[in-house]
Design an enzyme around this catalytic site. Structure first.
Site, mmCIF file in Angstrom:
data_model
loop_
_atom_site.group_PDB
_atom_site.id
_atom_site.type_symbol
_atom_site.label_atom_id
_atom_site.label_comp_id
_atom_site.label_asym_id
_atom_site.label_seq_id
_atom_site.Cartn_x
_atom_site.Cartn_y
_atom_site.Cartn_z
ATOM 1 C CG ASP A 189 -1.904 1.171 1.253
ATOM 2 O OD1 ASP A 189 -2.478 1.529 0.194
ATOM 3 O OD2 ASP A 189 -1.871 2.162 2.313
ATOM 4 C CD GLU A 273 -4.433 1.005 -3.680
ATOM 5 O OE1 GLU A 273 -5.971 1.022 -3.338
ATOM 6 O OE2 GLU A 273 -3.983 1.757 -2.818
ATOM 7 C CG ASP A 353 -0.684 3.520 5.469
ATOM 8 O OD1 ASP A 353 -1.746 3.760 4.656
ATOM 9 O OD2 ASP A 353 0.120 4.220 5.791
#
Length: 371
Positions: A189, A273, A353
């Site tokens: 992340d 991501e 996170d």
């Protein structure tokens, strides 16, 4: 066996005569690019309402200008040809809607040119490199060897704001890359304060080099602003500022190379991501933090390091609710940016996170199973 490309970057140490010819080549490449762009712009303005007619127009080549401007004959013709190809790519991207109309280059822009290997015109000789149009080989800080079976395709020579010269040698080689059986997967992340956090609770602990250098940069830039532009003292101080920026960039690149190598060595697949960092920096006013982290550079390094080993970089959709979703029960809830701890109604409590990294990993495993 599939053909692969790999670039090797080295520091160049040209003498005065060689530096002068490199400077001339940078200037000629910029000159030709701007000349061709001016003609293309004029043609575009004339025929922009008729796209079919515009497509039929023939555009100039560097050879057209050599009779009018004889100094163009003194530099590498392949460098001028590559300037034409770069303009064609920029023009094509504009017509496909992927970029704005090409802009003119100025002296303040990055100084570089690319030449190609043709009939052995580029040679590596005992820490020196022979380039087209330059009589003597240029000394090079070759900190690692290029394998004998790697074929040189092209070379890009560049000059930094601090006056240092570098050469990026693009090579081609054959390698049988076999996909690795995926057993170890990690989810990452993006973390504004430490680059990334994994679902194992480990942070990259990026030192934030730009933030560390802000005070020195501010002081150096204040001094520069007081100097008369163009004077010897102004130029001397400009170099101080440029060296500070260059040091930060080098520190960042070194850290990202080491971190990406560590991840590529220890895991078979890395899940991240697919973030729009430019949009994030503008919308959330995190410009400095986003710039400092170098997320785009990190993902680029990670991608090619994993690919070389037959491993995978999995990108999940940027709209996937990794932050809102509970990694324990799967429930979703809105989370404010200021909330650094995720608390779910099921009783699950974790670092924001860390929770996101678990969700990213789980989604990555799901996508890998589908593929």
């Amino acid at each position: 066996m599939a053909k692969q490309n790999k670039a090797f970057k080295f520091r160049l140490l040209p003498n005065k005569e060689q530096s002068a010819l490199l400077a001339k080549t940078f200037g000629c490449v910029r000159f030709v690019y701007n000349k061709m762009l001016a003609e293309r712009k004029e043609t575009y303005e004339k025929f922009k309402d008729d796209k079919e007619l515009l497509k039929k127009q023939k555009f100039p080549t560097p050879a057209k200008y050599k009779s009018e401007f004889p100094f163009l004959k003194e530099v590498d013709s392949l460098a001028l040809a590559n300037a034409q190809m770069n303009l064609q790519t920029a023009y094509k991207n504009f017509f496909e809607g992927n970029a704005d109309f090409p802009k003119f280059k100025n002296r303040k822009a990055k100084q570089s040119y690319t030449t190609n290997m043709v009939n052995g015109n580029i040679k590596l000789e005992n820490g020196h490199i022979k380039l087209p149009k330059i009589k003597k080989p240029i000394k090079m800080k070759q900190h690692r060897e290029i394998p004998a079976d790697y074929k040189i395709k092209s070379c890009t020579i560049s000059k930094t704001k601090t006056g240092k010269y570098y050469i990026s040698i693009l090579t081609e080689y054959e390698k049988d890359i076999r996909p690795v059986k995926i057993q170890k997967v990690v989810g990452l992340d993006f973390a504004m304060d430490g680059l990334v956090e994994s679902e194992q609770g480990k942070k990259a602990n990026y030192p934030r080099y730009y933030r560390q250098a802000l005070d020195k940069l501010a002081k150096a830039q204040r001094i520069l602003s007081r100097r008369k532009k163009g004077s010897a003292r102004w130029n001397k101080q400009r170099l101080v500022v440029a060296k500070l920026h260059e040091k930060v960039a080098n520190q960042r690149m070194n850290f990202l190379h080491h971190k990406s190598k560590e991840l590529a060595s220890n895991f078979d697949a890395v899940v991240i991501e697919d973030l729009n960092m430019k949009g994030m920096s503008q919308a959330l006013h995190f410009g400095k933090s986003v710039h400092d982290n170098g997320w785009g550079m990190f993902t680029t390094f990670l991608a090619y390091k994993l690919k070389e080993q037959g491993k995978q970089l999995v990108k999940i959709d940027k709209w996937f609710p990794s932050t809102k979703k509970c990694s324990c029960c799967g429930a979703e809830k809105p989370v404010k940016l200021s909330e650094r701890t995720y608390r779910c109604s099921c009783g699950y409590v974790a670092d924001r996170d860390y929770n996101s990294a678990i969700n990213i990993k789980n989604e990555g495993i799901r996508l890998l199973a589908l593929s």
